[in-house]
Scaffold this motif. Structure first.
Motif, short mmCIF file in Angstrom:
data_model
loop_
_atom_site.label_atom_id
_atom_site.label_comp_id
_atom_site.label_asym_id
_atom_site.label_seq_id
_atom_site.Cartn_x
_atom_site.Cartn_y
_atom_site.Cartn_z
N LEU A 1 20.66 98.47 11.45
CA LEU A 1 21.77 99.40 11.65
C LEU A 1 22.27 99.28 13.09
CD1 LEU A 1 23.57 101.68 10.62
CD2 LEU A 1 21.82 103.30 11.40
N ARG B 1 27.24 99.87 10.63
CA ARG B 1 27.33 101.23 10.09
C ARG B 1 28.47 101.31 9.07
NH1 ARG B 1 25.31 106.02 11.71
NH2 ARG B 1 24.47 105.01 13.59
N HIS B 2 28.17 101.82 7.89
CA HIS B 2 29.13 101.91 6.78
C HIS B 2 29.74 100.54 6.46
CE1 HIS B 2 29.87 106.55 6.89
NE2 HIS B 2 28.60 106.23 6.73
N ARG C 1 18.61 100.59 5.93
CA ARG C 1 18.99 101.82 6.62
C ARG C 1 20.09 102.50 5.82
NH1 ARG C 1 14.84 101.41 8.77
NH2 ARG C 1 14.32 101.42 11.01
N GLY C 2 19.98 103.84 5.68
CA GLY C 2 20.90 104.57 4.82
C GLY C 2 22.34 104.47 5.27
N ALA C 3 22.58 104.46 6.58
CA ALA C 3 23.94 104.48 7.09
C ALA C 3 24.66 103.14 6.96
CB ALA C 3 23.95 104.94 8.54
N ASP D 1 28.46 103.90 3.13
CA ASP D 1 29.21 105.15 3.17
C ASP D 1 28.80 105.96 1.95
OD1 ASP D 1 31.13 107.16 2.78
OD2 ASP D 1 32.72 105.98 3.70
N SER D 2 28.02 107.02 2.16
CA SER D 2 27.43 107.77 1.06
C SER D 2 28.48 108.38 0.14
CB SER D 2 26.54 108.89 1.61
OG SER D 2 25.47 108.36 2.34
N GLU E 1 21.40 108.34 4.50
CA GLU E 1 22.01 108.60 5.82
C GLU E 1 21.31 109.74 6.54
OE1 GLU E 1 26.12 107.96 6.99
OE2 GLU E 1 26.62 108.09 4.85
N HIS E 2 20.86 110.74 5.80
CA HIS E 2 20.15 111.88 6.40
C HIS E 2 18.77 111.97 5.76
CE1 HIS E 2 23.89 113.19 8.27
NE2 HIS E 2 24.49 113.01 7.11
#
Length: 327
Positions: A204, A209-210, A231-233, A236-237, A258-259
């Motif tokens: 990330l 990111r996204h 990585r979650g980010a 784009d959730s 992301e969180h």
């Protein structure tokens, strides 16, 4: 002589005892802090030369408040909770653990891939809801599937090599690495457009990111799948939720969000077309040991090499005088 201080900022889900033992055997005073917040680190580790972190944020404020700090050692391959630029500006080394769970994370991604292609999570839910009918799921013949891999570091390469014998085609994007045998290199957008399953294995950064945003999700083949163990980010959730709601993306398997931990009523956790695991892809008894030991060993090695360098520098500085005396 005062012992150097090594502080564990936060204990996540791994027993630090083997690392503590290694550090103490190497002459360090070891502290385990309360909560890993910036305020906690500043209050309890102001004299620390080494920080060993789990998920604690090491901000510029923290670095500036620890004048003796020389190294930050993460307990992961990622360093995204560390202000790397601030560390560099203050002469602080950042060390990670890139290979401790390569096999585990690649295996987790492979298991997620196969479970999505054969619809296992959704079929299981159907049966538990009292419906004995699998015809509503879109199940795939593996030999007709294209798998796309974004990122060919240790984990991405291991995953690509593991999935390659099972499917028709594996395509991959990484601007810095060549693909393993049998895997085709493509541009980012070409991989996205070709993939029945898209598996993410990237760090990330501000550039990534996204990376998988609304446009790229829309460019994936209709009915495709997403796997994320990185990585979650990277995703784009909200865009992923929309793509799942519309059916353009059939399902997603996520080990990261992301969180983390997720907020109450997180729409991706609650979504009927997702499989979510609690950032656990790296776990096994072997990796739990290796993460802790390698993190501590990084600190020990850093200070040993630093001491050797200082000794060599001192010897080099003295050598002209000895030469002049003998001449």
């Amino acid at each position: 002589m005062t012992r150097p201080v090594a502080a564990y900022t936060d204990i996540v889900d791994l027993d630090p005892a083997p690392g503590v033992a290694l550090l103490e055997q190497s002459g360090f005073e070891v502290r385990i802090l309360d909560d890993g917040s910036p305020a906690d680190i500043i209050a309890q580790a102001a004299d620390a030369q080494a920080l060993l972190i789990g998920y604690a944020p090491v901000t510029a404020q923290v670095i500036e408040a620890l004048p003796r700090l020389r190294v930050v050692a993460t307990q992961s391959a990622g360093v995204d909770t560390v202000d790397v630029a601030a560390c560099a500006a203050h002469g602080v080394e950042v060390m990670n653990v890139p290979g401790a769970a390569t096999e585990e994370v690649a295996s987790h991604a492979l298991a997620m891939t196969l479970s999505l292609l054969r619809g296992l999570p959704m079929l299981d839910r159907e049966v538990r809801a009292g419906r004995w009918d699998g015809s509503r799921e879109r199940l795939h013949r593996l030999s007709e599937v294209t798998v796309g891999v974004l990122g060919l570091g240790r984990i991405g390469r291991a995953y690509a090599s593991a999935v390659r014998p099972l499917v028709d085609r594996v395509v991959a994007y990484d601007p810095l690495a060549s693909p393993p045998p049998g895997v085709e290199a493509m541009s980012l957008d070409e991989v996205v457009a070709a993939a029945t399953v898209l598996s993410l294995h990237l760090p990330l950064t501000e550039k990534t990111r996204h990376l998988l945003d609304r446009d790229r999700l829309g460019a994936m083949p209709a009915g495709s799948f997403v796997v994320n163990v990185a990585r979650g980010a990277l995703i784009d959730s909200e865009a992923l939720r929309e793509a799942l709601d519309s059916g353009h993306i059939t399902a997603a398997a996520l080990d990261v969000l992301e969180h983390e931990p997720p907020r109450p009523n997180d729409p991706l956790v609650a979504h009927p077309r997702t499989v979510v695991t609690p950032h656990a892809a790296y776990l096994s008894p072997a990796s739990a040991r290796d993460y802790v030991v390698l993190q501590a060993r990084n600190v020990v090695t850093f200070f040993a090499e630093r001491a050797n360098h200082e000794h060599d520098t001192a010897s080099f500085s003295a050598s002209p005088t000895r030469q002049e005396t003998s001449s």
